[in-house]
Write an enzyme that holds these catalytic residues in place. Structure first.
Site, PDB file in Angstrom:
ATOM      1  CB  CYS A  65      -0.908   0.010   1.224  1.00  0.00           C
ATOM      2  SG  CYS A  65      -2.007  -1.415   1.367  1.00  0.00           S
ATOM      3  CB  CYS A 123     -18.871  53.740  12.759  1.00  0.00           C
ATOM      4  SG  CYS A 123     -18.430  53.639  11.008  1.00  0.00           S
ATOM      5  CG  ASP A 131      33.390  23.883  18.081  1.00  0.00           C
ATOM      6  OD1 ASP A 131      34.499  24.274  17.675  1.00  0.00           O
ATOM      7  OD2 ASP A 131      32.565  24.634  18.619  1.00  0.00           O
ATOM      8  CG  ASP A 186      31.052  24.491  14.635  1.00  0.00           C
ATOM      9  OD1 ASP A 186      32.176  24.826  14.247  1.00  0.00           O
ATOM     10  OD2 ASP A 186      30.707  24.506  15.825  1.00  0.00           O
TER      11      ASP A 186
END
Length: 842
Positions: free
Chosen positions: A32, A103, A530, A733
Site C-alpha cells: 500500500c 463605527c 568543536d 560550524d
C-alpha cells in the site's frame, strides 16, 4: 467538505515549495505504501513523497504553483485509499486584533472582506474589543490571507509580523490522527466482535464432525453456510473492497491475499454444498469436506491482529501527544486592566497574558512583570527550576511554580520552541531509514510471487491426487499460502522502530531528523568535537589569581576588577564576575584606556593599574620576568594569563579560561568505550586546545582551524573511510555539520540548533551524545530484528503452508492457524519496536 490535510507551512510567493501532511486510511501493508507513493509522485509538481504505514500519513513536498491539496487528495483516492474528511477537524478559528475601526460600517466592511476569502465559513467583528473572530478551512486559506484581506479593506492588524497558527498545527495533526485511529479502532472492534460471535460456534460445529447432535448431515452443513457467509461478506467486506480497488489499479496487496484465500474457501465450500453431484462418491453419501470455518476464522484472526495492531500503533505517537498536551488550551489575557480567559490560538505577538503559580505558560514570550521560578525540564531536562525576572524569556508548555507573571507574547502556534520540537519529531517519525528500501523492493515483488507460489501449490497437489479429496487438500494449501504470506509485518518493520526510537529520543531531549539520520548515527565510528560551546562552557571564567610578594589575592583582584569593569570584553566580564562571586567589592576606576590586543589601564583610588601582556607592561617600564614561568605554566594548562602592575611595579597575575562543561570528560570516556574515535577540532591556539584535550582524555587535536576549514577536516575523515559525526553549536560550524554523515548540534530548542543538524541535543549538552548514539544503535538493531523475523517468518511459513515439506516431515499448516500466525507476526513486530520505549540513558 474539505479534507483534514494539514499544511506544514503556507506557501508564499517567495517560497513556492510547500509541504503537506495528509492522513490516509485504508493502508494495510508495504505494498500500500509503495502504491500511494507512486500515485503521489505522478502528480505534476510533486517533488518528494514519503508515506508512513505506522503513522498513517503522507508527507509531500510540492510546487504550490503546479500542485494543490485537492490534486494530492484525488491521487490518493484514485489509488484506492481515503483521506478522512472529519467535520470537526475541517475548520479552525483565529482571533485577530484590528486597528482603525470607528463605527458599525467598519465592522460590516471588514466582515464582508473576510467572508470573501476562499475557505472562510464565518467572520465576526467586535467593535468594542477591536477584534475579529474568523472560522476557516486551514487547507484552503491561512491567517496571513485573512490579515491581507483586512489590510486591503483599509484597516491594520497590529503586532502581527508573522501569521500565527490558528491552532497549533501539531495539535491539529494530533487531533486528526487521534480521530482517525479512534474511527478505525471502533470499526475493527465492531467487525471483530461480529466475526468472532459467528466464527466460534462455526468452529465448534465444523470441528465436532457430527459429534454434537443436530450438526450432522444437511442441516449441519447449511448451518455452517449460514454462520460463515455473514462473516465473509460482512466484516470481511473491508478486505474485499480494498482488494477490488487494488485490482482496478493493476496492483495486489495484503487485502488481495486475504480476499482470494477466503473467497476460494467459501466458493469451494458453497459449490460443494449446493452441487454435491459434481464430486465423485457424493451419490454414496460421502460428502466432500467444507472449509467455511477456515474462511470465517481467517477473517476473525486478521481482524484481531489489526485491532491489536491499531492499539499498539497508538502508543507509537504517544511522544507527540504528550508534548502537545503540555500546552494549555486557554490563556488569561490582560487588556487595560481587565483579565479575559481566551483560547490560546487567539493570542498574537504583543498580547499580555497573566500566568499564576502552578499554571503552564501558554506560549513563548518575555516577562514584563513578576518574579518566579519556572520548571523548564520539558525543554532542558534540568529538574531545578530556573529563576525568572523581568525581560527573561519563557517558553510555552513550561510550568510556572512560585510567583505570578505577566508575559508579553513573542511567538505563537508553529513559531514556538515546543511546536518546532513537535514538528521535528513528527517529521522524524514519518521518514524512513535507508534500510527500509530493502523491505520496499521485496514488497513490490512479494504479492505476485506469493500468488504464483499459491497457484503452483494448488496445481501440484491436484496433480498428486486428482480425486475430490485431493482437490479439497489443494484448495486448503492454496488458501494457507495466501493467508500466511501477508506482508504486514514486513511493512511495519522499519517505520514502527523509527517512530518509537525518535519518540523516545524526544522524551530524552534528543531530536533525531528521521530514519536516515538514525541509521547513519548507528554506524558512527569517528566523532569530531568543536571545543568552544561544545566541550567547554563557551564563556571564560576567572580561574587563577597569583599575587606577587607583598600583595594579597583579594587586594590584587579588587584593583583589577575595578579597571576591568569599564571594559565590555568577555575576559573583562569574566574577571568582574569572578570578583563578585568571591564577594570582593571593586571601587570606581577613572582615566580608563584600552589598547586592543595588549591591555587596559586606569586609576583606582589614586593608584595607576595596568592589566595586559608582558610586552604591554614592558612598554611602561615594568619588568614582568619574575612571573613569566608562572604565566607559561598557566598557558600550558589552557588558561589565558594577564600581568598586573600597580604604580609601575609588578603586582601579580590573573588568568581566565573557558572551562570544560560538566560531564565532558565522562562523555569522551563513554564514546571511547563504544569503540568510537574522538578528536577535537577548534580554532583555538594549539597549546590551549592541547591543555583542554589532555584534561578531557582526548588524544587527537586539530587546532587553529578556521570555521570554513572545518568542513575540509570532515571531508578528510570521510576520505579515510570513517563514518563521521560532527558536533558543534549549529551556527559557525554549519558547513562542517552539513558535510558530516551525522551533524549534531548542541542547543536548547532554538531554530538554528534544530535546522542545522541531523540530531539536536536539547538536554544535558554534550553528555547526551553517547545516549543519542546508543539509541541509534538500539533502534537499528530493532529494525534488523523486525526485518529478520518478517523475512524468516515468510521464508519458513510459505513452504510449510504449501506442503513442500510434507513428504519429509509430515508438516502441514491449516488456513486457520496460518491466519492466526500472520496476525501475530505483525503484532510481534510492533511489540518488539515498543521495547525501545524502555531504552535507558545508562
Amino acid at each position: 467538505m474539505p479534507s483534514t490535510a494539514v499544511t506544514a507551512r503556507t506557501a508564499t510567493p517567495e517560497d513556492a515549495a510547500s509541504r503537506a501532511d495528509l492522513p490516509i486510511e485504508g493502508m494495510t501493508c508495504a505494498s500500500c505504501v509503495v502504491r500511494v507513493e507512486r500515485a503521489l509522485k505522478a502528480v505534476p509538481g510533486v517533488e518528494e513523497a514519503h508515506v508512513n504505514l505506522v503513522t498513517g500519513r503522507a508527507s509531500v513536498t510540492f510546487d504550490s504553483a503546479a500542485a494543490t491539496h485537492a490534486a494530492l487528495t484525488r491521487a490518493i483516492e484514485d489509488a484506492g485509499y481515503e483521506v478522512p474528511r472529519a467535520a470537526a477537524a475541517s475548520t479552525t478559528s483565529v482571533e485577530l486584533p484590528i486597528a482603525g475601526m470607528t463605527c458599525a460600517n467598519c465592522v460590516r466592511r471588514i466582515e464582508k472582506a473576510l467572508r470573501a476569502v476562499p475557505g472562510v465559513s464565518e467572520a465576526t467583528v467586535n467593535l468594542v474589543t477591536q477584534r475579529a473572530t474568523v472560522r476557516f478551512a486551514p487547507d484552503t486559506t491561512s491567517p496571513r490571507a485573512l490579515v491581507e484581506a483586512i489590510t486591503k479593506a483599509g484597516y491594520s492588524v497590529p503586532n502581527f509580523d508573522a501569521a500565527p497558527a490558528a491552532r497549533s498545527e501539531a495539535a491539529t495533526r494530533a487531533e486528526a490522527l487521534e480521530q482517525s485511529e479512534q474511527r478505525e479502532q471502533r470499526g475493527l472492534r465492531r467487525d471483530f466482535i461480529l466475526a468472532a460471535a459467528l466464527s466460534v460456534p462455526l468452529l465448534i460445529v465444523a470441528m465436532s464432525h457430527g459429534a454434537i447432535p443436530g450438526t450432522e448431515g444437511t442441516f449441519g452443513r447449511w448451518l455452517q453456510f449460514g454462520l460463515a457467509t455473514p462473516v465473509v461478506f460482512g466484516p470481511g467486506r473491508r478486505f474485499l473492497r480494498l482488494a477490488w480497488k487494488a485490482l482496478r489499479h493493476g496492483a495486489a496487496d495484503m487485502n488481495t491475499l486475504v480476499s482470494i484465500g477466503t473467497l476460494a474457501a467459501w466458493v469451494y465450500s458453497t459449490v460443494t454444498l449446493t452441487l454435491p453431484g459434481l464430486f465423485p462418491h457424493a451419490e454414496h453419501g460421502v460428502m466432500p469436506h467444507l472449509y467455511y470455518e477456515a474462511a470465517a476464522a481467517i477473517i476473525s484472526f486478521v481482524l484481531l491482529g489489526k485491532l491489536l495492531e491499531t492499539r499498539a500503533r497508538r502508543r507509537l505517537s504517544d511522544a507527540v501527544r504528550g508534548l502537545v498536551a503540555l500546552v494549555p488550551t486557554t490563556a488569561r489575557r490582560v487588556n487595560d486592566g481587565r483579565e479575559d480567559d481566551v483560547p490560546v490560538e487567539s493570542l498574537v505577538p504583543g498580547d499580555l497574558v497573566l500566568v499564576r503559580p502552578g499554571e503552564r505558560i501558554p506560549t513563548d514570550g518575555v516577562i514584563v512583570r513578576g518574579v518566579s521560578a519556572v520548571d523548564e525540564s520539558m525543554l532542558t531536562g534540568e529538574s531545578i527550576p530556573v529563576d525568572k525576572t523581568k525581560d527573561a524569556p519563557v517558553f510555552g508548555g513550561t510550568l510556572n511554580q512560585s510567583g505570578a507573571l505577566v508575559v508579553r507574547v513573542t511567538h505563537t502556534g508553529s513559531e514556538t520552541a515546543l511546536a518546532r520540537i513537535v514538528e521535528a519529531v513528527e517529521q522524524a517519525q514519518g521518514s524512513r531509514a535507508p534500510i527500509a528500501r530493502l523491505a520496499d523492493v521485496v514488497s513490490s515483488y512479494f504479492v505476485p510471487i506469493v500468488l504464483a507460489i499459491a497457484g503452483v501449490a494448488l496445481l501440484a497437489w491436484i496433480a498428486v491426487d486428482p480425486t475430490a479429496a485431493g482437490f479439497a487438500v489443494a484448495i486448503e494449501r492454496f488458501v494457507a499460502v495466501l493467508v500466511i504470506a501477508c506482508p504486514c509485518a514486513l511493512g511495519l518493520a522499519t517505520p514502527a522502530a523509527v517512530a518509537v526510537g525518535t519518540g523516545r529520543g524526544a522524551e530524552l531531549g534528543i531530536l533525531v531528523k528521521g530514519g536516515a539520520a538514525l541509521e547513519a548515527a548507528s554506524r558512527v565510528d569517528t566523532v569530531l568535537l568543536d571545543k568552544t560551546g561544545t566541550l567547554t562552557e563557551g564563556k571564560p571564567e576567572l580561574t587563577d589569581v597569583v599575587p606577587d610578594t607583598g600583595w594579597s589575592a583579594a587586594e590584587l583582584l579588587a584593583l583589577v576588577a575595578a579597571v576591568e569593569r569599564e571594559s565590555e570584553h568577555p575576559v573583562a566580564r569574566a574577571i568582574v564576575e569572578g570578583a563578585r562571586q568571591r564577594e570582593i567589592r571593586a571601587a570606581q576606576a577613572s582615566d580608563f584606556r584600552m589598547e586592543p590586543g595588549f591591555g587596559i589601564a586606569g586609576s583606582v583610588d589614586g593608584r595607576v593599574v595596568l592589566v595586559g601582556t608582558s610586552a604591554w607592561l614592558g612598554r611602561s617600564g615594568v619588568d614582568a620576568a619574575s612571573l613569566e614561568a608562572e604565566a607559561e605554566g598557566l598557558a600550558e594548562r589552557g588558561r589565558t594569563p594577564s600581568f598586573v602592575a600597580v604604580d609601575g611595579v609588578l603586582a601579580g597575575l590573573v588568568a581566565v579560561a573557558d572551562r570544560p562543561t560538566a560531564g565532558a570528560r565522562q562523555t569522551v570516556a563513554s564514546l571511547r568505550d563504544m569503540g568510537i574515535e574522538v578528536a577535537m577540532v577548534t580554532g583555538d591556539r594549539r597549546s590551549t586546545a592541547a591543555a583542554i584535550a589532555a584534561e578531557l582524555g582526548i588524544d587527537r587535536v586539530i587546532a587553529e582551524v578556521r570555521p570554513e576549514d572545518k568542513a575540509q577536516v570532515v571531508a578528510d575523515e570521510r576520505a579515510r573511510g570513517r563514518v563521521v559525526a560532527m558536533v558543534g553549536d549549529g551556527v559557525n560550524d554549519a558547513p562542517a555539520l552539513a558535510g558530516a554523515h551525522v551533524g549534531v548540534a548542541i542547543g536548547t530548542g532554538t531554530d538554528i540548533a534544530i535546522a542545522a543538524a541531523d540530531i539536536a541535543l536539547l538536554r544535558g549538552g554534550i553528555s547526551s551524545l553517547p545516549v543519542a548514539l546508543r539509541l541509534a544503535r538500539r533502534t537499528l538493531r530493532t529494525i534488523r530484528q523486525n526485518l529478520f523475523w518478517a523475512f524468516v517468518y515468510n521464508v519458513i511459513g510459505i513452504p510449510i503452508a504449501a506442503g513442500a515439506l510434507y513428504l519429509w516431515t509430515g508438516w502441514l499448516l491449516s488456513p486457520v492457524l496460518a491466519s492466526a500466525a500472520m496476525s501475530l507476526s505483525s503484532v510481534s513486530v510492533l511489540t518488539n519496536s515498543l521495547r525501545l520505549r524502555r531504552f535507558a540513558t545508562a
